[in-house]
Write a protein that holds these residues in place. Sequence first.
Motif, PDB file in Angstrom:
ATOM      1  N   ARG A 156       0.876  -1.114   0.021  1.00  0.00           N
ATOM      2  CA  ARG A 156       0.153  -0.043   0.050  1.00  0.00           C
ATOM      3  C   ARG A 156       1.043   1.328  -0.001  1.00  0.00           C
ATOM      4  N   ASP A 157       1.911   1.276   0.876  1.00  0.00           N
ATOM      5  CA  ASP A 157       2.824   2.418   0.927  1.00  0.00           C
ATOM      6  C   ASP A 157       3.331   2.488  -0.615  1.00  0.00           C
ATOM      7  N   ALA A 158       3.829   1.545  -1.256  1.00  0.00           N
ATOM      8  CA  ALA A 158       4.371   1.626  -2.439  1.00  0.00           C
ATOM      9  C   ALA A 158       3.651   1.997  -3.731  1.00  0.00           C
ATOM     10  N   GLY A 159       2.316   1.849  -3.437  1.00  0.00           N
ATOM     11  CA  GLY A 159       1.538   2.341  -4.281  1.00  0.00           C
ATOM     12  C   GLY A 159       1.145   0.937  -5.213  1.00  0.00           C
ATOM     13  N   ILE A 160       1.294  -0.092  -4.942  1.00  0.00           N
ATOM     14  CA  ILE A 160       1.186  -1.197  -5.789  1.00  0.00           C
ATOM     15  C   ILE A 160       0.213  -2.140  -4.996  1.00  0.00           C
ATOM     16  N   ARG A 161      -0.650  -3.051  -6.200  1.00  0.00           N
ATOM     17  CA  ARG A 161      -1.493  -4.085  -5.559  1.00  0.00           C
ATOM     18  C   ARG A 161      -0.832  -5.368  -5.292  1.00  0.00           C
ATOM     19  N   ILE A 162      -1.469  -6.223  -4.376  1.00  0.00           N
ATOM     20  CA  ILE A 162      -0.711  -7.117  -3.576  1.00  0.00           C
ATOM     21  C   ILE A 162      -1.759  -8.459  -3.806  1.00  0.00           C
ATOM     22  N   THR A 163      -1.176  -9.599  -4.340  1.00  0.00           N
ATOM     23  CA  THR A 163      -2.009 -10.839  -4.080  1.00  0.00           C
ATOM     24  C   THR A 163      -0.924 -11.251  -2.931  1.00  0.00           C
ATOM     25  N   LEU A 164      -1.427 -11.589  -1.794  1.00  0.00           N
ATOM     26  CA  LEU A 164      -0.652 -12.287  -0.673  1.00  0.00           C
ATOM     27  C   LEU A 164      -0.951 -13.893  -0.715  1.00  0.00           C
ATOM     28  N   LEU A 165       0.046 -14.616  -1.265  1.00  0.00           N
ATOM     29  CA  LEU A 165      -0.254 -16.036  -1.443  1.00  0.00           C
ATOM     30  C   LEU A 165       0.347 -16.512   0.043  1.00  0.00           C
ATOM     31  N   ASP A 166      -0.566 -16.491   0.767  1.00  0.00           N
ATOM     32  CA  ASP A 166      -0.091 -17.082   2.250  1.00  0.00           C
ATOM     33  C   ASP A 166       0.145 -18.540   2.256  1.00  0.00           C
TER      34      ASP A 166
END
Length: 461
Positions: A156-166
């Motif tokens: 979020r801080d870096a401005g990109i989307r994330i898919t967290l593959l837990d």
Amino acid sequence: MRDPLTVSGPEGPSFWAEHAWLGTHVEPGVVLDTGADGRITAVRTGVAAPPPGAVPLRGLTVPGLANAHSHAFHRALRGTVQTGAGTFWTWREVMYRVAARLTPDTYHALARAAYAEMALAGITAVGEFHYLHHGPDGTPYADPNAMGEALIEAARDAGIRITLLDTVYLHGGLTADGHQPLEGPQIRFGDGSADAWYERWTRLRERADGDRVTVGAAVHSVRAFAERDGYAAFAERTDGVPVHVHLSEQPAENEACLAVHGVTPAALLDRHGFWKPTTTAVHATHLTDDDIRILGASGAGVCMCPTTERDLADGIGPAAALQRAGSPLSLGSDSHAVIDLLEEARAMELDERLRTRTRGHWTAAALLRAASEDGHTALGRPGAGSLEPGAPADFTTVALDTVRTAGPVPGLAAEAVVFAATAADVRDVVVCGRTVVGGGVHRTVPDPAGELARAIAAVTT
């Protein structure tokens, strides 16, 4: 904390692309209008100059790149693991030493800087293969998902989307005698049982918002998850979300699986109904012809990580055969030997040329698709990765006037970018209709290099 992806007002901004890749060709003078929801509302062609109020994008604008496989903390290894000879297994020992020193705070700092580096490289979404769950002695933090939360906030801080593959990681390895217990730094990877992992993962899924944060799942490998842990139950519990797995990265993994189970890792997972179109095999370097048929017939994707695979001397995977069999291909930077999706894209083609001694396995268009649309699909974001109305307003502009890209006519801009440009040629990056990188400068992380240096020093010195 201010959300760098939020777009305010009834409409989003408009962007004028000097040249845009529209999936099949380079189009000059394209306006991309965006809405307040961060999606493209209109694509207007034939616009020779920037309209009043439109943000100019000079160069070739392509869909935002998707880094489908990342281990953020591996960014601390760059340089350190290049001091001499070794194997994947000696490299892993260095990696474990770094893993043992991370806390939620230091992991946030390192991931924030690594994700900012990704944004500067034109990456708008990352798939974070996350297995560093608990404290150094295996004790859960007060918030059992503190490390995952650190990664979400870093993106979020870096401005990109994330898919967290837990990732479920229950055993320390697979040998001819069976699965070994977790020990040493590995202890912090495990949840004790598949049920305990599922309980923690279910709580983490509450963080998914269907837009900027997607929570998927992963099995680390057949080394780390046993038949008795329940592959079929895992597949059922995670149905409908993106699921990834390291597959046949090393010959030793195949040999141990054959000794214990009598089949390859791909066939073992197939036995339990693991493969489906929402599943992605990562690496898939050492496959049999039957393995390739299994993956292709299921529609499972494969994420190739060429810069890591060659850095670790893993080998060249059968990417072309997998795609012919029916598996869509995506790309990842994995250990972050470099963070450059353009390099990953051309490496897939160039490595295949070396292996076969023939040219032309993928066009620039096909490689761009692997680096964008198919990567986003692997991350559970179908519909992303194109410049068309309704798609997320995520796009990347690569300069066409640098020493690497200058010269070719505009109609060959895609070829110039894919086969010659580097991350250093990225000039502008837009995510959710908001400029994250403008003129090569990150808008919300003012000193990415300094942050990287400090964050890496904190866990390596």
